[in-house]
Design an enzyme around this catalytic site. Structure first.
Site, short mmCIF file in Angstrom:
data_model
loop_
_atom_site.label_atom_id
_atom_site.label_comp_id
_atom_site.label_asym_id
_atom_site.label_seq_id
_atom_site.Cartn_x
_atom_site.Cartn_y
_atom_site.Cartn_z
N GLY A 357 0.78 -1.34 0.09
CA GLY A 357 -0.21 0.00 0.03
C GLY A 357 0.82 1.20 -0.12
N THR A 358 0.99 1.90 -1.07
CA THR A 358 2.16 2.94 -1.30
C THR A 358 1.78 4.06 -2.29
OG1 THR A 358 3.77 0.98 -1.13
CG2 THR A 358 4.42 3.08 -2.16
N VAL A 359 1.92 5.25 -1.98
CA VAL A 359 1.94 6.49 -3.03
C VAL A 359 3.08 6.71 -3.53
CG1 VAL A 359 -0.10 7.15 -1.82
CG2 VAL A 359 2.09 8.08 -1.11
#
Length: 533
Positions: A357-359
């Site tokens: 879960g990454t931006v």
């Protein structure tokens, strides 16, 4: 020049997504969430640097995309200011994280305190701003605080991931999870696309971080709250763990692929896997095969498979590394490994880690270019949130191994193997620009595919992001995006790849420079937006 080839045709889009590159000269910003991108533009219009814009976007993303990152996560960055600098703002394990703490577990639990390492994101924001920021630190927080106080409409892709998290987090009954549920599922469910979400406590925490220039997070009132909640609920994070944290400036690692130099953050990240795979592909002329061909897919998959096997065997906190990264990146080693690739798939042990879960975000102005990535891991992270703060902790402890003697075995004060990796391209000592693809083990695979699309197949940035993707999972298992043509799927199966359609194929951004013009693109698989002016 190869960069001219990469950007030679900005009108041809072989994989139409409804998006086109945007171009400007003074500055450009790109994220996976439009409201965060606008936060970056606010900073540029206020006279800020690309660093001011990048940090403001990173802070805003913790509010508008909480399913992927938060105040309690980590980040890494690559910054060009005439030369390339690397920042490792990942946290270390608490002093109580000994192997004995996990003696009852077959693997580190994904949820709860035993996956929580020290959060490094705040130290990353501060370190970048101190070195290159022009605006007041508090200014960078204004858009995020506004979104948290006034609320914002949840974007469609974020809403999908929020809803997918319901079954995991709403079923948790232990005390340490109750505050998390109250903040992110206030009505006992995830907000739908277009519904408003806000958190006054989150806004207050951001204001405290802004006013103290991050000091309150590691040695002040917020640190006290985090340590106290850990003590009350069986956690392991202490004031000493927080106070001793630091972000480190590191020397980026690279390889040159057909004239373009590709840069990554060194260990403790998996960035080296993308570079090793590119070295393997350097041993053949990939462009002799069409982009949409069985041969092109097969070679890329097998190169990535071999690179992953090495990365997961050797990469860890650099203080524990037993194999020199220079050896793993040597051309002699690549030639030796290249000989293992045959016409059929190589069965290998599982190199994968859980879905991330990454931006990812990119920013550029006339002097600076920034590649920044930030994450809580596995979506929302550990599910542990400090009451009254909005600080939701990541679960990066999952990156450790429990295998005795493994260089990445869990230990006190140690950085875990990290999936998140910012990328950067240069040529002949000059910047081409930042790029990145989010998504756990998809990230080096996304980097590989984007670079191949740019260099071997001459695609422009948007087309390179739009193109159909594959993902190696484990053994001979490979996921193919549904847009991959059926003859390719059949041909790969004939080569003994175990093919399945669908899955998660990452989300990325890119800003490249040509003749003083900034060309920006944003991933069609997310809600993203790129703006240039």
């Amino acid at each position: 020049m190869l960069v001219a080839m990469i950007l030679s045709d900005l009108t041809h889009y072989p994989y139409p997504s409804g998006r086109r590159v945007v171009m400007g000269q003074r500055g450009a910003v790109a994220t996976g969430q439009p409201l965060a991108t606008l936060a970056g533009m606010e900073m540029l219009w206020a006279g800020g640097t690309a660093i001011d814009a990048a940090v403001a976007m990173a802070i805003a993303l913790t509010v508008v995309e909480p399913v992927s990152n938060g105040i309690g996560g980590d980040n890494f960055a690559l910054v060009w200011d005439g030369q390339l600098h690397g920042l490792n703002a990942s946290g270390r394990s608490p002093a109580r994280f000994t192997p004995e703490l996990f003696s009852d577990a077959e693997q580190i639990p994904a949820l709860g305190w035993r996956s929580v390492t020290v959060p490094g994101a705040v130290s990353g924001w501060r370190s970048l701003w101190q070195r290159w920021g022009k605006l007041p630190f508090e200014k960078l927080f204004e858009p995020a605080i506004r979104y948290a106080e006034e609320g914002y409409p949840v974007s469609p892709e974020v809403a999908v991931h929020w809803r997918q998290a319901e079954s995991t987090f709403l079923s948790l009954k232990q005390p340490e999870f109750q505050a998390f549920q109250a903040v992110f599922f206030p009505q006992g469910r995830a907000p739908a696309a277009g519904e408003m979400w806000h958190s006054l406590a989150y806004a207050a925490t951001l204001r405290t971080i802004a006013e103290s220039e991050g000091e309150a997070f590691y040695r002040g009132s917020l640190a006290d709250q985090m340590a106290e909640f850990a003590a009350q609920t069986g956690g392991f994070l202490t004031l000493a763990d927080l106070a001793t944290h630091r972000a480190d400036w590191v020397t980026p690692i690279s390889t040159t692929y057909r004239g373009v130099t590709v840069w990554e953050i060194p260990s403790n990240t998996q960035g080296i896997a993308a570079l090793m795979a590119l070295n393997l592909l350097s041993e053949i002329e990939l462009c002799q095969y069409p982009r949409e061909s069985v041969e092109s897919y097969h070679w890329q998959i097998e190169a990535m498979k071999l690179a992953f096997a090495d990365a997961h065997a050797y990469v860890c906190d650099p203080a524990w590394m037993r194999v020199e990264q220079d050896h793993l990146l040597s051309r002699d080693y690549a030639r030796d490994r290249h000989r293992l690739i045959q016409d059929t798939a190589i069965p290998l042990a599982n190199p994968g880690l859980p879905k991330g879960g990454t931006v990812y975000l990119a920013a550029a102005d006339g002097d600076l270019m920034v590649s920044l990535i930030q994450s809580n891991y596995m979506g929302f992270g550990s599910g542990v949130l400090v009451p009254g703060t909005g600080i939701a902790f990541h679960n990066r402890g999952l990156g450790f191994k429990l295998e005795p003697g493994h260089p990445n075995q869990v230990a006190p004060g140690k950085r875990p193997f990290h999936t998140i990796i910012p990328g950067f391209l240069t040529q002949d000592g000059q910047p081409i620009g930042p790029f990145g693809v989010m998504g756990g083990p998809m990230q080096p695979q996304g980097h590989l595919q984007v670079v191949v699309n740019l260099v071997d197949y001459g695609m422009n940035p948007q087309a390179a992001l739009d193109a159909p993707r594959w993902q190696f999972v484990a053994g001979n298992r490979v996921l193919l995006e549904r847009t991959v043509a059926e003859p390719i799927a059949t041909g790969l199966a004939d080569r003994q790849h175990l093919i399945r359609r669908g899955g998660f194929f990452g989300r990325g951004q890119m800003i490249l420079r040509r003749n003083g013009v900034l060309v920006a693109a944003s991933e069609p698989r997310a809600d993203g937006l790129a703006i240039a002016w």
